[in-house]
Design a protein around this motif. Structure first.
Motif, PDB file in Angstrom:
ATOM      1  N   VAL A 105      41.730  55.513  57.292  1.00  0.00           N
ATOM      2  CA  VAL A 105      42.854  54.638  57.624  1.00  0.00           C
ATOM      3  C   VAL A 105      42.293  53.298  58.066  1.00  0.00           C
ATOM      4  O   VAL A 105      41.427  53.244  58.948  1.00  0.00           O
ATOM      5  N   THR A 106      42.764  52.229  57.453  1.00  0.00           N
ATOM      6  CA  THR A 106      42.339  50.881  57.822  1.00  0.00           C
ATOM      7  C   THR A 106      43.504  50.151  58.467  1.00  0.00           C
ATOM      8  O   THR A 106      44.493  49.834  57.811  1.00  0.00           O
ATOM      9  N   ALA A 107      43.388  49.933  59.763  1.00  0.00           N
ATOM     10  CA  ALA A 107      44.379  49.144  60.494  1.00  0.00           C
ATOM     11  C   ALA A 107      43.906  47.695  60.456  1.00  0.00           C
ATOM     12  O   ALA A 107      42.930  47.331  61.115  1.00  0.00           O
ATOM     13  N   ALA A 108      44.596  46.877  59.685  1.00  0.00           N
ATOM     14  CA  ALA A 108      44.096  45.544  59.355  1.00  0.00           C
ATOM     15  C   ALA A 108      44.134  44.564  60.526  1.00  0.00           C
ATOM     16  O   ALA A 108      43.389  43.578  60.533  1.00  0.00           O
ATOM     17  N   HIS A 109      44.981  44.809  61.495  1.00  0.00           N
ATOM     18  CA  HIS A 109      45.072  43.888  62.627  1.00  0.00           C
ATOM     19  C   HIS A 109      45.622  44.635  63.840  1.00  0.00           C
ATOM     20  O   HIS A 109      46.161  45.743  63.729  1.00  0.00           O
ATOM     21  N   ALA A 110      45.459  44.026  64.998  1.00  0.00           N
ATOM     22  CA  ALA A 110      46.016  44.601  66.217  1.00  0.00           C
ATOM     23  C   ALA A 110      47.531  44.698  66.064  1.00  0.00           C
ATOM     24  O   ALA A 110      48.181  43.772  65.577  1.00  0.00           O
ATOM     25  N   ALA A 111      48.085  45.818  66.496  1.00  0.00           N
ATOM     26  CA  ALA A 111      49.514  46.051  66.266  1.00  0.00           C
ATOM     27  C   ALA A 111      50.055  47.052  67.261  1.00  0.00           C
ATOM     28  O   ALA A 111      49.317  47.843  67.859  1.00  0.00           O
ATOM     29  N   VAL A 112      51.386  47.032  67.417  1.00  0.00           N
ATOM     30  CA  VAL A 112      52.070  48.113  68.106  1.00  0.00           C
ATOM     31  C   VAL A 112      52.455  49.142  67.049  1.00  0.00           C
ATOM     32  O   VAL A 112      52.823  48.791  65.922  1.00  0.00           O
ATOM     33  N   LEU A 113      52.377  50.409  67.414  1.00  0.00           N
ATOM     34  CA  LEU A 113      52.555  51.491  66.459  1.00  0.00           C
ATOM     35  C   LEU A 113      53.946  52.095  66.606  1.00  0.00           C
ATOM     36  O   LEU A 113      54.163  53.306  66.511  1.00  0.00           O
ATOM     37  N   TYR A 114      54.913  51.193  66.816  1.00  0.00           N
ATOM     38  CA  TYR A 114      56.337  51.492  66.949  1.00  0.00           C
ATOM     39  C   TYR A 114      57.074  50.190  66.642  1.00  0.00           C
ATOM     40  O   TYR A 114      56.447  49.116  66.598  1.00  0.00           O
ATOM     41  N   PRO A 115      58.383  50.193  66.458  1.00  0.00           N
ATOM     42  CA  PRO A 115      59.096  48.931  66.196  1.00  0.00           C
ATOM     43  C   PRO A 115      59.193  48.087  67.465  1.00  0.00           C
ATOM     44  O   PRO A 115      59.710  48.550  68.491  1.00  0.00           O
ATOM     45  N   PRO A 116      58.693  46.845  67.478  1.00  0.00           N
ATOM     46  CA  PRO A 116      58.813  46.004  68.674  1.00  0.00           C
ATOM     47  C   PRO A 116      60.277  45.780  69.043  1.00  0.00           C
ATOM     48  O   PRO A 116      61.152  45.715  68.172  1.00  0.00           O
ATOM     49  N   GLY A 117      60.546  45.646  70.346  1.00  0.00           N
ATOM     50  CA  GLY A 117      61.914  45.538  70.825  1.00  0.00           C
ATOM     51  C   GLY A 117      62.457  44.128  70.836  1.00  0.00           C
ATOM     52  O   GLY A 117      61.787  43.158  70.456  1.00  0.00           O
ATOM     53  N   ASP A 118      63.688  44.007  71.327  1.00  0.00           N
ATOM     54  CA  ASP A 118      64.401  42.725  71.317  1.00  0.00           C
ATOM     55  C   ASP A 118      63.841  41.725  72.320  1.00  0.00           C
ATOM     56  O   ASP A 118      64.135  40.533  72.217  1.00  0.00           O
ATOM     57  N   ARG A 119      63.047  42.188  73.280  1.00  0.00           N
ATOM     58  CA  ARG A 119      62.548  41.276  74.302  1.00  0.00           C
ATOM     59  C   ARG A 119      61.698  40.152  73.711  1.00  0.00           C
ATOM     60  O   ARG A 119      61.452  39.139  74.368  1.00  0.00           O
ATOM     61  N   TRP A 120      61.229  40.328  72.476  1.00  0.00           N
ATOM     62  CA  TRP A 120      60.320  39.351  71.886  1.00  0.00           C
ATOM     63  C   TRP A 120      61.027  38.277  71.083  1.00  0.00           C
ATOM     64  O   TRP A 120      60.375  37.341  70.588  1.00  0.00           O
ATOM     65  N   GLN A 121      62.329  38.388  70.956  1.00  0.00           N
ATOM     66  CA  GLN A 121      63.062  37.404  70.171  1.00  0.00           C
ATOM     67  C   GLN A 121      62.856  35.992  70.725  1.00  0.00           C
ATOM     68  O   GLN A 121      63.038  35.738  71.913  1.00  0.00           O
ATOM     69  N   GLY A 122      62.459  35.073  69.844  1.00  0.00           N
ATOM     70  CA  GLY A 122      62.300  33.673  70.220  1.00  0.00           C
ATOM     71  C   GLY A 122      61.029  33.349  70.972  1.00  0.00           C
ATOM     72  O   GLY A 122      60.826  32.192  71.348  1.00  0.00           O
ATOM     73  N   ARG A 123      60.157  34.333  71.181  1.00  0.00           N
ATOM     74  CA  ARG A 123      58.926  34.076  71.922  1.00  0.00           C
ATOM     75  C   ARG A 123      57.771  33.797  70.964  1.00  0.00           C
ATOM     76  O   ARG A 123      57.633  34.448  69.926  1.00  0.00           O
ATOM     77  N   GLU A 124      56.941  32.836  71.334  1.00  0.00           N
ATOM     78  CA  GLU A 124      55.816  32.478  70.472  1.00  0.00           C
ATOM     79  C   GLU A 124      54.777  33.591  70.437  1.00  0.00           C
ATOM     80  O   GLU A 124      54.259  33.945  69.379  1.00  0.00           O
ATOM     81  N   LEU A 125      54.455  34.139  71.600  1.00  0.00           N
ATOM     82  CA  LEU A 125      53.496  35.236  71.679  1.00  0.00           C
ATOM     83  C   LEU A 125      54.265  36.550  71.684  1.00  0.00           C
ATOM     84  O   LEU A 125      55.062  36.816  72.587  1.00  0.00           O
ATOM     85  N   ARG A 126      54.031  37.348  70.675  1.00  0.00           N
ATOM     86  CA  ARG A 126      54.732  38.629  70.564  1.00  0.00           C
ATOM     87  C   ARG A 126      53.855  39.592  69.772  1.00  0.00           C
ATOM     88  O   ARG A 126      52.981  39.164  69.008  1.00  0.00           O
ATOM     89  N   PRO A 127      54.066  40.883  69.952  1.00  0.00           N
ATOM     90  CA  PRO A 127      53.220  41.857  69.256  1.00  0.00           C
ATOM     91  C   PRO A 127      53.533  41.907  67.772  1.00  0.00           C
ATOM     92  O   PRO A 127      54.639  41.569  67.327  1.00  0.00           O
ATOM     93  N   TYR A 128      52.568  42.357  67.004  1.00  0.00           N
ATOM     94  CA  TYR A 128      52.710  42.503  65.565  1.00  0.00           C
ATOM     95  C   TYR A 128      53.011  43.967  65.235  1.00  0.00           C
ATOM     96  O   TYR A 128      52.404  44.877  65.787  1.00  0.00           O
ATOM     97  N   ALA A 129      53.936  44.170  64.339  1.00  0.00           N
ATOM     98  CA  ALA A 129      54.203  45.527  63.869  1.00  0.00           C
ATOM     99  C   ALA A 129      53.060  45.981  62.972  1.00  0.00           C
ATOM    100  O   ALA A 129      52.409  45.171  62.301  1.00  0.00           O
ATOM    101  N   ALA A 130      52.803  47.280  62.977  1.00  0.00           N
ATOM    102  CA  ALA A 130      51.768  47.826  62.097  1.00  0.00           C
ATOM    103  C   ALA A 130      52.227  47.765  60.643  1.00  0.00           C
ATOM    104  O   ALA A 130      53.421  47.707  60.342  1.00  0.00           O
TER     105      ALA A 130
END
Length: 392
Positions: free
Chosen positions: A52-77
């Motif tokens: 398994v190749t995980a190409a970049h740092a990511a959250v392994l679940y769907p990111p939540g609404d708290r990240w809407q409109g924020r510049e820094l936010r987690p990446y989905a896998a």
């Protein structure tokens, strides 16, 4: 002694036999990755894949609404962990009778550094470390605390606790792809100097401690010249080596700034997780008892961190001596987990697990962490099962 094993969601998702196989090892808990850095991982028993190749740092679940409109936010896998891979794996493991705790990697994220270069640690030469977010920057600190709260708790998955990795400074040392930086060995003191950050926030921090940041950067560069030449005089052992290279006053001031920054991040992050979690949710940190150390096992002050978190996970593959500074504290029931590598191909020793666990217990360990149940061979896991069958 309670034993837990580290695991990735892709070790479980798509393999219906995985939960029962893990339970049969004799472990009581799985520490399951919920937010993780890029990696390439072997899956020696999975019915659908082997790598398994995980190409970049990511959250392994769907990111939540708290990240809407924020510049820094987690990446989905990507395809390596689509959808709610964490939740699917956690529920399957819980159904097999295993406790599930999340495994959350924080200040180690090359994708963040690539997309937002200004967030990265920048050394005395002006080189940026994209894998190392600077934990002094206010926006980065807010991002890390919110990421910890979201990735740690995962409602509806049966998650009962979390282990926070890289909750502190990251520096020069990094398992980078095709690494070519070992031609010169800077020693522990050189590693510290090459990990000092000179971003805008850190320059202001050094000024608060009475240092001129430009003069400090110049002093670091001068101190490192013998290191690059390979002269013995440029090498230093531990903190005395740092003091020798840049002077005791400068060294103390840099350490004061960095340790204050790390401590307050750890306090804020643990508070954020507890605010999001149900009662009884356990919060541990992967930790090194030398406060100025950098990396996945964040440098901490043992007395301070045991007053903040519910305990620590301590690297013990090279020996259990790092447990001793934590064991010497008034722990009041805090967890002291010895982390032992059981993958023989990665320097682990599953054949000596029983003896290693006993040695760790004698030095104060209350629990075991086994790295890593998904990466280990069948032969490694057989030795783990044998060792765990004899523990008290």
């Amino acid at each position: 002694m309670k034993a837990a094993a580290f695991l990735y969601p892709w070790d479980v998702v798509g393999d219906p036999d995985a939960p029962a196989r893990l339970a049969a090892l004799g472990i009581r808990q799985v520490t399951l990755a919920a937010a993780y850095h890029s990696t390439r991982a072997l899956t020696p028993r999975h019915p659908r894949h082997r790598v398994v190749t995980a190409a970049h740092a990511a959250v392994l679940y769907p990111p939540g609404d708290r990240w809407q409109g924020r510049e820094l936010r987690p990446y989905a896998a990507g395809e390596w962990a689509p959808g709610d891979a964490y939740g699917e794996a956690a529920r399957a493991l819980s159904d097999a009778g295993l406790d599930v705790h999340s495994w959350v990697v924080l200040a180690h994220n090359s994708r963040l550094g690539d997309d937002h270069p200004a967030t990265s640690v920048v050394n005395a030469y002006g080189d940026r470390y994209p894998w190392a977010p600077c934990i002094a920057q206010p926006a980065t600190r807010a991002y890390l605390a919110d990421l910890a709260a979201e990735a740690a708790v995962r409602p509806g998955t049966g998650t009962r606790g979390t282990e926070l990795e890289s909750c502190g400074w990251y520096g020069l040392a990094h398992l980078h792809a095709h690494d070519k930086i070992t031609g010169v060995a800077p020693g522990e003191a050189g590693q510290y100097l090459m990990s000092l950050c000179f971003c805008v926030s850190c320059r202001a921090g050094y000024a608060e401690e009475g240092l001129d940041p430009d003069e400090l950067a110049a002093a670091v560069r001068r101190a490192l010249e013998p290191v690059w030449r390979g002269d013995d005089e440029g090498e230093g052992a531990g903190w005395p080596g740092v003091e020798k290279l840049i002077g005791a006053d400068r060294a103390a001031a840099t350490r004061a700034w960095r340790e204050k920054t790390a401590r307050t991040l750890q306090e804020t992050t643990v508070d954020a997780v507890r605010a999001a979690a149900p009662a009884g949710f356990q919060v541990l940190l992967h930790a090194d008892p030398v406060p100025y150390h950098c990396g996945a096992n964040a440098g901490v002050d043992p007395a301070h961190i045991l007053s903040v978190a519910d305990g620590v996970v301590v690297p013990c593959t090279g020996g259990a001596h790092l447990l001793e500074p934590f064991a010497a504290q008034d722990r009041d029931g805090a967890v002291l987990a010895a982390n032992l590598t059981v993958v023989s191909g990665m320097g682990g020793s599953p054949a000596t697990l029983a003896a290693d666990a006993a040695r760790a217990a004698a030095l104060g360990a209350t629990e075991l962490r086994l790295y890593h149940a998904g990466l280990a061979s069948d032969a490694d896991l057989a030795q783990v099962t044998e060792a765990l069958s004899h523990r008290e």
